[in-house]
Design a protein around this motif. Structure first.
Motif, mmCIF file in Angstrom:
data_model
loop_
_atom_site.group_PDB
_atom_site.id
_atom_site.type_symbol
_atom_site.label_atom_id
_atom_site.label_comp_id
_atom_site.label_asym_id
_atom_site.label_seq_id
_atom_site.Cartn_x
_atom_site.Cartn_y
_atom_site.Cartn_z
ATOM 1 N N GLY A 1 -2.611 -15.039 0.181
ATOM 2 C CA GLY A 1 -2.641 -15.122 1.474
ATOM 3 C C GLY A 1 -1.857 -14.122 2.450
ATOM 4 N N TRP A 2 -0.471 -14.091 2.028
ATOM 5 C CA TRP A 2 0.468 -13.438 2.560
ATOM 6 C C TRP A 2 0.125 -11.933 2.469
ATOM 7 C CZ3 TRP A 2 6.198 -15.091 1.726
ATOM 8 C CH2 TRP A 2 7.101 -14.346 2.759
ATOM 9 N N ALA A 3 -0.185 -11.362 1.121
ATOM 10 C CA ALA A 3 -0.862 -10.077 1.017
ATOM 11 C C ALA A 3 -1.792 -9.513 1.834
ATOM 12 C CB ALA A 3 -0.999 -9.842 -0.358
ATOM 13 N N CYS A 4 -2.688 -10.466 2.210
ATOM 14 C CA CYS A 4 -3.943 -10.335 2.968
ATOM 15 C C CYS A 4 -3.528 -10.260 4.409
ATOM 16 C CB CYS A 4 -5.209 -11.443 2.927
ATOM 17 S SG CYS A 4 -6.027 -11.200 1.252
ATOM 18 N N THR A 5 -2.465 -11.206 5.052
ATOM 19 C CA THR A 5 -2.080 -10.762 6.305
ATOM 20 C C THR A 5 -1.317 -9.484 6.730
ATOM 21 O OG1 THR A 5 0.005 -11.972 5.891
ATOM 22 C CG2 THR A 5 -1.828 -13.297 6.417
ATOM 23 N N VAL A 6 -0.847 -8.985 5.587
ATOM 24 C CA VAL A 6 -0.053 -7.745 5.794
ATOM 25 C C VAL A 6 -1.102 -6.493 5.976
ATOM 26 C CG1 VAL A 6 1.293 -5.920 4.431
ATOM 27 C CG2 VAL A 6 1.861 -8.307 4.374
ATOM 28 N N LEU A 7 -2.312 -6.833 5.524
ATOM 29 C CA LEU A 7 -3.339 -5.928 5.606
ATOM 30 C C LEU A 7 -4.137 -6.054 6.821
ATOM 31 C CD1 LEU A 7 -4.846 -5.824 2.127
ATOM 32 C CD2 LEU A 7 -3.350 -4.047 3.039
ATOM 33 N N THR A 8 -4.315 -7.221 7.365
ATOM 34 C CA THR A 8 -5.386 -7.594 8.527
ATOM 35 C C THR A 8 -4.798 -8.073 9.677
ATOM 36 O OG1 THR A 8 -5.782 -9.620 7.322
ATOM 37 C CG2 THR A 8 -7.097 -7.832 6.531
ATOM 38 N N SER A 9 -3.749 -8.910 9.575
ATOM 39 C CA SER A 9 -3.428 -9.561 10.834
ATOM 40 C C SER A 9 -3.045 -8.516 11.928
ATOM 41 C CB SER A 9 -2.341 -10.689 10.588
ATOM 42 O OG SER A 9 -1.692 -11.109 11.958
ATOM 43 N N PRO A 10 -3.663 -8.457 13.076
ATOM 44 C CA PRO A 10 -3.138 -7.450 14.088
ATOM 45 C C PRO A 10 -1.724 -7.835 14.479
ATOM 46 C CG PRO A 10 -5.249 -8.412 14.449
ATOM 47 C CD PRO A 10 -4.601 -9.056 13.639
ATOM 48 N N GLU B 1 -7.755 -2.267 14.658
ATOM 49 C CA GLU B 1 -8.748 -1.285 13.748
ATOM 50 C C GLU B 1 -8.312 -1.202 12.182
ATOM 51 O OE1 GLU B 1 -10.781 3.267 14.408
ATOM 52 O OE2 GLU B 1 -9.100 2.612 15.699
ATOM 53 N N VAL B 2 -7.036 -0.723 12.368
ATOM 54 C CA VAL B 2 -6.357 -0.715 11.203
ATOM 55 C C VAL B 2 -6.580 -1.998 10.147
ATOM 56 C CG1 VAL B 2 -4.386 -0.158 9.641
ATOM 57 C CG2 VAL B 2 -4.890 1.191 11.881
ATOM 58 N N GLY B 3 -6.401 -3.022 10.805
ATOM 59 C CA GLY B 3 -6.332 -4.346 9.921
ATOM 60 C C GLY B 3 -7.803 -4.801 9.597
ATOM 61 N N VAL B 4 -8.419 -5.161 10.742
ATOM 62 C CA VAL B 4 -9.658 -5.905 10.639
ATOM 63 C C VAL B 4 -10.854 -4.804 10.073
ATOM 64 C CG1 VAL B 4 -11.512 -7.299 11.572
ATOM 65 C CG2 VAL B 4 -9.012 -7.585 12.288
ATOM 66 N N ARG B 5 -11.019 -3.696 10.813
ATOM 67 C CA ARG B 5 -12.034 -3.075 10.531
ATOM 68 C C ARG B 5 -11.795 -2.131 9.124
ATOM 69 N NH1 ARG B 5 -12.844 -0.199 16.632
ATOM 70 N NH2 ARG B 5 -13.698 -1.974 17.586
ATOM 71 N N TRP B 6 -10.882 -1.611 8.902
ATOM 72 C CA TRP B 6 -10.483 -0.869 7.711
ATOM 73 C C TRP B 6 -10.305 -1.653 6.313
ATOM 74 C CZ3 TRP B 6 -6.793 3.604 9.208
ATOM 75 C CH2 TRP B 6 -7.322 4.469 10.536
ATOM 76 N N ASN B 7 -9.550 -2.828 6.686
ATOM 77 C CA ASN B 7 -9.166 -3.609 5.324
ATOM 78 C C ASN B 7 -9.924 -5.020 5.646
ATOM 79 O OD1 ASN B 7 -7.268 -2.157 3.993
ATOM 80 N ND2 ASN B 7 -6.386 -1.812 5.929
ATOM 81 N N GLY B 8 -10.413 -5.436 6.451
ATOM 82 C CA GLY B 8 -11.018 -6.757 6.644
ATOM 83 C C GLY B 8 -12.001 -7.154 5.506
ATOM 84 N N ALA B 9 -12.859 -6.393 5.269
ATOM 85 C CA ALA B 9 -14.019 -6.644 3.976
ATOM 86 C C ALA B 9 -13.122 -6.817 2.597
ATOM 87 C CB ALA B 9 -15.114 -5.555 3.865
#
Length: 484
Positions: free
Chosen positions: A430-439, A457-465
């Motif tokens: 979960g922590w790793a995913c917040t680094v990628l997605t949490s604005p 954009e960088v978090g949700v659009r680029w790395n959300g999926a």
């Protein structure tokens, strides 16, 4: 931790910095004293030293108060509220004495790791290795930058992330893309995501990572050596899944362009990887030889290694006074910059305090009864821990604090069929995913700012999926392996 500048790694010695304000010098002294007190606690077995370290840290934060952002001040307010709760419950001394060591440990570790960054500023290999990764051909660039983001993140924390992102930005020009703006945009997205995903994978295995160290201190029955094979497998799988997403999302191959070669690039990259492996191996060997916990040994090995690295770099450059120059670099680029870390240290100190105090104040029996009523399978419970970390991160709560409270609570109660290792990797995912997605994540905000994009954009659009897929896979594995 402040970004590791490209100029820092390319030139040694550095130009003399502007003299620091008196408050900054006093703050640097306070953090140094607090770190020494933590060493006395964990090595000398003097709990009173940890008790003394906390008020010294408070003075450090008071001196750095103008630097603190709102979230850090809010966390201190929460800590004050919890301390008041403990006082009302007539458990103030019990909570304070129990939380002192955990409160001061992570700030001390950050202080020691900053010396590693200072030593890197004297090495010319760092910038060469970074340019070498960026200049890889398209077929190898994603993998190179992902593993580069991982290696640089291990050694330099967020400073390594900033270094590689800065280099990708410099290399991704309209001229290099043959004048096609669409290629510039795609390369920006591809290279940024590669570095971010590699950096996030550090959480699963790095012995120098703050995240893993926090979880190991809160789950004392888990040793780093025991989870290393699984952690490395998770990191490799995380990066491999990112590569698969990159292949599926990339547009038709653009016309090839000539990329400049970096002389000595492979050698410089080998040196960076060698530092990661050597430092981990030395710390592991010292743990086995002394019988001390890994986190304790780390506080001693890192500063010694940093000094030797700086001396070795100056010897390689044939500096006439390598020891003096190394001491100057460690002082100027390490200790003198301690006030710059105030916001990170505030989160680390608060998470250490809250992780212990909240668990102590919430009745264990009541928590156990609630869990028994829910009757959740262990795999489902572990998955919920991961989802809570991600969900609260999107609401603005730092995953460091959430993870500290969750790991501390999970370690304090008994859940049949749920090993501590599963708790650790669920929270780490979960922590790793917040680094990628949490604005609102610090690393993501910094990355988006450097490339001129929004963190959403960088978090949700680029790395959300990608992050959602990681969470689904993690949940399936936990539920399948821990059916209850």
């Amino acid at each position: 931790m402040p970004p590791l500048k490209v100029e820092d790694a390319e030139h040694a010695p550095l130009a003399a910095p502007t003299p620091r304000p008196r408050a900054d010098r006093a703050a640097a002294i306070c953090l140094t004293v607090a770190t020494l007190l933590v060493l006395a606690d964990v090595i000398g077995g003097l709990p009173v030293a940890a008790l003394a370290a906390v008020p010294v840290l408070c003075v450090y934060f008071a001196l750095c108060w103008p630097r603190l952002m709102v979230n850090a001040k809010v966390l201190f307010g929460i800590c004050l509220a919890v301390a008041t709760w403990a006082w009302i419950a007539d458990r103030a001394w019990e909570i304070y004495s129990g939380a002192a060591s955990r409160t001061a440990y992570l700030p001390a570790l950050i202080a020691m790791l900053s010396l590693l960054r200072a030593a890197a500023s004297a090495s010319q290999s760092i910038a060469i290795a970074g340019r070498h990764l960026v200049n890889q051909p398209p077929s190898r660039r994603y993998v190179a930058l992902s593993f580069g983001g991982n290696a640089f993140g291990v050694l330099f924390n967020i400073g390594g992330l900033a270094l590689l992102i800065d280099m990708t930005k410099r290399a991704n020009t309209l001229e290099a893309a043959g004048g096609d703006a669409r290629i510039v945009h795609w390369r920006e997205r591809r290279m940024t995501s590669a570095v971010l995903r590699g950096f996030a994978a550090v959480i699963f295995w790095s012995p120098l990572g703050i995240s893993l160290n926090l979880l190991l201190t809160l789950l004392p029955d888990v040793r780093w050596a025991d989870i290393l094979p699984i952690g490395l497998a998770c990191a490799v799988g995380f990066i491999a899944l990112g590569w698969l997403f990159d292949q599926l999302q990339r547009p038709p191959a653009p016309r090839p362009t000539t990329r400049p070669r970096e002389p000595g690039g492979w050698r410089a990259l080998a040196i960076v990887v060698g530092h990661v492996v050597l430092l981990a191996a030395i710390t592991w060997a010292a743990e086995l030889a002394t019988g001390r916990p890994f986190q304790t040994v780390l506080l001693v090995i890192v500063p010694v290694y940093s000094v030797l690295w700086a001396i070795g770099s100056h010897l390689a450059q044939k500096h006439p006074a390598p020891v003096t120059a190394s001491a100057s670099v460690i002082r100027r680029e390490g200790i003198a910059r301690y006030p710059d870390y105030a916001n990170e240290l505030a989160v680390f100190a608060a998470s250490g305090f809250l992780g212990v105090s909240m668990v102590a104040l919430v009745p264990r029996e009541a928590t156990q009864a609630v869990l028994a009523t829910l009757a959740l399978p262990p795999g489902v419970f572990a998955s919920l821990l991961s989802l809570i970390v991600v969900g609260l991160a999107f609401l603005g709560l730092d995953p460091l604090v959430t993870s500290a409270i969750l790991a501390g609570a999970a370690a304090n109660i008994h859940i049949p069929g749920l090993p501590s290792e599963a708790i650790l990797f669920a929270i780490a995912t979960g922590w790793a995913c917040t680094v990628l997605t949490s604005p609102m994540n610090t690393s993501l905000v910094m990355t988006a700012s450097m490339i001129g994009r929004s963190s959403f954009e960088v978090g949700v659009r680029w790395n959300g999926a990608f992050a959602a897929t990681v969470m689904i896979i993690m949940t399936a594995l936990l539920v399948g392996l821990l059916p209850g």
